[in-house]
Design a protein around this motif. Structure first.
Motif, PDB file in Angstrom:
ATOM      1  N   GLU A 148      40.090  23.706  44.539  1.00 39.80           N
ATOM      2  CA  GLU A 148      39.490  24.973  44.958  1.00 39.80           C
ATOM      3  C   GLU A 148      40.187  26.157  44.277  1.00 39.80           C
ATOM      4  OE1 GLU A 148      40.600  22.625  47.014  1.00 39.80           O
ATOM      5  OE2 GLU A 148      38.673  21.785  47.689  1.00 39.80           O
ATOM      6  N   VAL A 149      41.490  26.051  44.087  1.00 34.05           N
ATOM      7  CA  VAL A 149      42.247  27.104  43.408  1.00 34.05           C
ATOM      8  C   VAL A 149      41.882  27.131  41.927  1.00 34.05           C
ATOM      9  CG1 VAL A 149      44.553  27.892  42.763  1.00 34.05           C
ATOM     10  CG2 VAL A 149      44.129  27.002  45.065  1.00 34.05           C
ATOM     11  N   ILE A 150      41.764  25.956  41.325  1.00 34.41           N
ATOM     12  CA  ILE A 150      41.385  25.869  39.908  1.00 34.41           C
ATOM     13  C   ILE A 150      40.008  26.489  39.688  1.00 34.41           C
ATOM     14  CG2 ILE A 150      40.869  24.274  38.013  1.00 34.41           C
ATOM     15  CD1 ILE A 150      42.955  22.368  39.258  1.00 34.41           C
ATOM     16  N   LEU A 154      39.127  29.541  37.143  1.00 34.57           N
ATOM     17  CA  LEU A 154      38.118  29.392  36.090  1.00 34.57           C
ATOM     18  C   LEU A 154      37.076  30.505  36.181  1.00 34.57           C
ATOM     19  CD1 LEU A 154      37.578  25.532  36.265  1.00 34.57           C
ATOM     20  CD2 LEU A 154      38.423  26.769  34.262  1.00 34.57           C
ATOM     21  N   SER A 155      36.581  30.758  37.375  1.00 35.47           N
ATOM     22  CA  SER A 155      35.551  31.787  37.562  1.00 35.47           C
ATOM     23  C   SER A 155      36.077  33.162  37.193  1.00 35.47           C
ATOM     24  CB  SER A 155      35.064  31.783  39.018  1.00 35.47           C
ATOM     25  OG  SER A 155      34.441  30.568  39.350  1.00 35.47           O
ATOM     26  N   ALA A 156      37.296  33.475  37.634  1.00 37.39           N
ATOM     27  CA  ALA A 156      37.866  34.795  37.360  1.00 37.39           C
ATOM     28  C   ALA A 156      38.095  35.008  35.869  1.00 37.39           C
ATOM     29  CB  ALA A 156      39.178  34.960  38.129  1.00 37.39           C
ATOM     30  N   GLY A 161      36.159  37.670  30.726  1.00 35.51           N
ATOM     31  CA  GLY A 161      36.039  37.622  29.271  1.00 35.51           C
ATOM     32  C   GLY A 161      37.253  37.097  28.537  1.00 35.51           C
ATOM     33  N   PHE A 162      38.219  36.535  29.260  1.00 35.16           N
ATOM     34  CA  PHE A 162      39.383  35.945  28.599  1.00 35.16           C
ATOM     35  C   PHE A 162      38.976  34.772  27.703  1.00 35.16           C
ATOM     36  CE2 PHE A 162      41.645  37.690  32.362  1.00 35.16           C
ATOM     37  CZ  PHE A 162      42.669  38.356  31.718  1.00 35.16           C
ATOM     38  N   ILE A 163      39.660  34.627  26.568  1.00 36.55           N
ATOM     39  CA  ILE A 163      39.652  33.342  25.888  1.00 36.55           C
ATOM     40  C   ILE A 163      40.312  32.354  26.847  1.00 36.55           C
ATOM     41  CG2 ILE A 163      40.384  32.047  23.858  1.00 36.55           C
ATOM     42  CD1 ILE A 163      38.455  34.350  23.242  1.00 36.55           C
ATOM     43  N   ILE A 164      39.728  31.179  27.024  1.00 33.65           N
ATOM     44  CA  ILE A 164      40.246  30.220  28.000  1.00 33.65           C
ATOM     45  C   ILE A 164      40.677  28.949  27.278  1.00 33.65           C
ATOM     46  CG2 ILE A 164      39.749  28.851  30.054  1.00 33.65           C
ATOM     47  CD1 ILE A 164      37.566  30.886  30.745  1.00 33.65           C
ATOM     48  N   SER A 165      41.925  28.571  27.487  1.00 32.83           N
ATOM     49  CA  SER A 165      42.416  27.298  26.969  1.00 32.83           C
ATOM     50  C   SER A 165      42.571  26.343  28.143  1.00 32.83           C
ATOM     51  CB  SER A 165      43.754  27.486  26.260  1.00 32.83           C
ATOM     52  OG  SER A 165      44.239  26.255  25.776  1.00 32.83           O
ATOM     53  N   LEU A 166      41.866  25.216  28.063  1.00 35.87           N
ATOM     54  CA  LEU A 166      41.913  24.216  29.122  1.00 35.87           C
ATOM     55  C   LEU A 166      42.923  23.136  28.768  1.00 35.87           C
ATOM     56  CD1 LEU A 166      38.101  23.763  29.860  1.00 35.87           C
ATOM     57  CD2 LEU A 166      39.729  25.264  31.035  1.00 35.87           C
ATOM     58  N   ILE A 182      33.307  23.159  32.816  1.00 36.48           N
ATOM     59  CA  ILE A 182      32.313  23.725  31.896  1.00 36.48           C
ATOM     60  C   ILE A 182      31.131  24.295  32.666  1.00 36.48           C
ATOM     61  CG2 ILE A 182      30.659  23.173  30.064  1.00 36.48           C
ATOM     62  CD1 ILE A 182      33.598  23.356  29.150  1.00 36.48           C
ATOM     63  N   GLU A 183      30.695  23.597  33.701  1.00 39.58           N
ATOM     64  CA  GLU A 183      29.577  24.092  34.517  1.00 39.58           C
ATOM     65  C   GLU A 183      29.910  25.432  35.157  1.00 39.58           C
ATOM     66  OE1 GLU A 183      28.982  20.859  37.174  1.00 39.58           O
ATOM     67  OE2 GLU A 183      27.818  19.663  35.741  1.00 39.58           O
ATOM     68  N   ILE A 184      31.154  25.600  35.599  1.00 40.34           N
ATOM     69  CA  ILE A 184      31.573  26.875  36.195  1.00 40.34           C
ATOM     70  C   ILE A 184      31.575  27.978  35.147  1.00 40.34           C
ATOM     71  CG2 ILE A 184      33.548  28.110  37.183  1.00 40.34           C
ATOM     72  CD1 ILE A 184      34.254  25.432  38.597  1.00 40.34           C
ATOM     73  N   ILE A 185      32.149  27.712  33.989  1.00 42.30           N
ATOM     74  CA  ILE A 185      32.244  28.726  32.941  1.00 42.30           C
ATOM     75  C   ILE A 185      30.855  29.141  32.441  1.00 42.30           C
ATOM     76  CG2 ILE A 185      33.109  29.165  30.593  1.00 42.30           C
ATOM     77  CD1 ILE A 185      35.458  27.255  31.336  1.00 42.30           C
ATOM     78  N   ARG A 186      29.916  28.208  32.398  1.00 46.51           N
ATOM     79  CA  ARG A 186      28.563  28.522  31.928  1.00 46.51           C
ATOM     80  C   ARG A 186      27.823  29.491  32.844  1.00 46.51           C
ATOM     81  NH1 ARG A 186      25.242  23.302  30.263  1.00 46.51           N
ATOM     82  NH2 ARG A 186      23.831  24.904  29.451  1.00 46.51           N
ATOM     83  N   LYS A 187      28.316  29.670  34.054  1.00 46.20           N
ATOM     84  CA  LYS A 187      27.708  30.651  34.954  1.00 46.20           C
ATOM     85  C   LYS A 187      27.997  32.073  34.490  1.00 46.20           C
ATOM     86  CE  LYS A 187      28.177  27.680  39.049  1.00 46.20           C
ATOM     87  NZ  LYS A 187      28.852  27.525  40.391  1.00 46.20           N
ATOM     88  N   PHE A 188      29.024  32.228  33.660  1.00 44.93           N
ATOM     89  CA  PHE A 188      29.473  33.556  33.252  1.00 44.93           C
ATOM     90  C   PHE A 188      29.309  33.817  31.754  1.00 44.93           C
ATOM     91  CE2 PHE A 188      31.851  32.254  36.993  1.00 44.93           C
ATOM     92  CZ  PHE A 188      31.751  33.365  37.819  1.00 44.93           C
ATOM     93  N   ARG A 189      29.061  32.781  30.963  1.00 41.02           N
ATOM     94  CA  ARG A 189      29.023  32.950  29.507  1.00 41.02           C
ATOM     95  C   ARG A 189      27.786  32.292  28.911  1.00 41.02           C
ATOM     96  NH1 ARG A 189      35.414  32.831  27.684  1.00 41.02           N
ATOM     97  NH2 ARG A 189      36.017  34.257  29.348  1.00 41.02           N
ATOM     98  N   GLU A 190      27.332  32.878  27.794  1.00 47.88           N
ATOM     99  CA  GLU A 190      26.160  32.359  27.100  1.00 47.88           C
ATOM    100  C   GLU A 190      26.469  31.001  26.471  1.00 47.88           C
ATOM    101  OE1 GLU A 190      23.195  33.735  27.097  1.00 47.88           O
ATOM    102  OE2 GLU A 190      23.881  35.445  28.312  1.00 47.88           O
ATOM    103  N   ASP A 191      25.435  30.185  26.349  1.00 49.89           N
ATOM    104  CA  ASP A 191      25.607  28.862  25.742  1.00 49.89           C
ATOM    105  C   ASP A 191      25.990  28.934  24.268  1.00 49.89           C
ATOM    106  OD1 ASP A 191      25.118  27.544  28.076  1.00 49.89           O
ATOM    107  OD2 ASP A 191      23.085  26.910  27.582  1.00 49.89           O
TER     108      ASP A 191
END
Length: 260
Positions: A148-150, A154-156, A161-166, A182-191
């Protein structure tokens, strides 16, 4: 027992970088070569095997971090002890647990943390220039951090707009966290946002990498494992189909002020 003034112990916590001796800092190499004891898990010790000559070696497996930390603290009281950690010892590495154990044992010898190249930077160097603006590192391992914390992180990071390194995207026990991330990040960023996948970054012939997009990255889900670092870019980033292989560029903003 030696008196306080006679003690010669020191504790080093050394980041060994992405996994090849060539990527060690000069200081990290010198510290390892001159240690009385070198401690680490089998994987990291194997990566620096050519430097392990006259030192006493303490090996243990993954999951035994607390035991290694306790042993390092005990040995450092009267010896030069080196705890090796993959990448950088502060980025999901051994610095935290070792210093916590040192604190709880009131260790009275000097502790030095020696930095190393972390996976985000190693993989970024392979991909070109994806990480030249504000960035966030997020581990997908929920062994020590609740999922839940992760998800919140991810959402924040994605929304900001941060570059995100997983890091730690997948293991034998954790097979779905990468897809969920990836599903979470796609809610905020274009494919169309560029994504880089790098396996065994800077480890010579073992290195492999893929440049793709957020919308297509899950096509490589089966390719991703614990040795893979993922860099997810933002809406400013673009893919350069270079004659020498695809690269990712995230402009820092020079194009707004200069002509080139």
């Amino acid at each position: 027992m030696p008196s306080q003034s006679e003690k010669k112990g020191k504790l080093y916590i050394v980041g060994i970088g992405p996994g090849s001796v060539e990527q060690l800092t000069v200081h990290a190499r010198d510290v390892i070569l001159n240690a009385d004891y070198v401690l680490g898990n089998d994987t990291y010790l194997d990566q620096i095997e050519e430097l392990l000559t006259t030192q006493n070696i303490y090996r243990s497996s993954m999951g035994k971090e607390v035991d290694r930390a306790k042993e390092a603290v005990k040995l450092a009281e009267n010896n030069v002890a080196v705890m090796v950690s993959g990448g950088d010892a502060n980025v999901y590495g051994m610095a935290g647990i070792v210093i916590e154990v040192a604190e709880s044992n009131n260790l009275d010898v000097e502790i030095e943390v020696v930095p190393g190249v972390t996976a985000m930077l190693a993989s970024a160097s392979v991909l070109g220039a994806p990480v030249v603006v504000d960035a966030a590192t997020i581990s997908l391992s929920d062994l020590l951090t609740p999922w839940e914390v992760i998800e919140k992180r991810l959402s924040a990071a994605a929304d900001a707009g941060f570059i995100i390194s997983l890091y730690n995207p997948k293991s034998r026990q954790r097979t779905s966290n990468f897809e969920r991330a990836i599903e979470i990040i796609r809610k905020f960023r274009e494919d169309s946002v560029p994504v880089g996948l790098v396996k065994n970054a800077l480890r010579g012939d073992e290195q492999e990498y893929i440049v793709t997009t957020l919308g297509e990255v899950l096509e490589y889900n089966d390719w991703v494992d614990m040795r893979t670092a993922i860099v997810i870019c933002n809406s400013d980033s673009r893919i350069w189909n270079s004659p020498n292989g695809d690269k990712i560029i995230t402009p820092r903003g020079y194009h707004r002020k200069y002509e080139y």
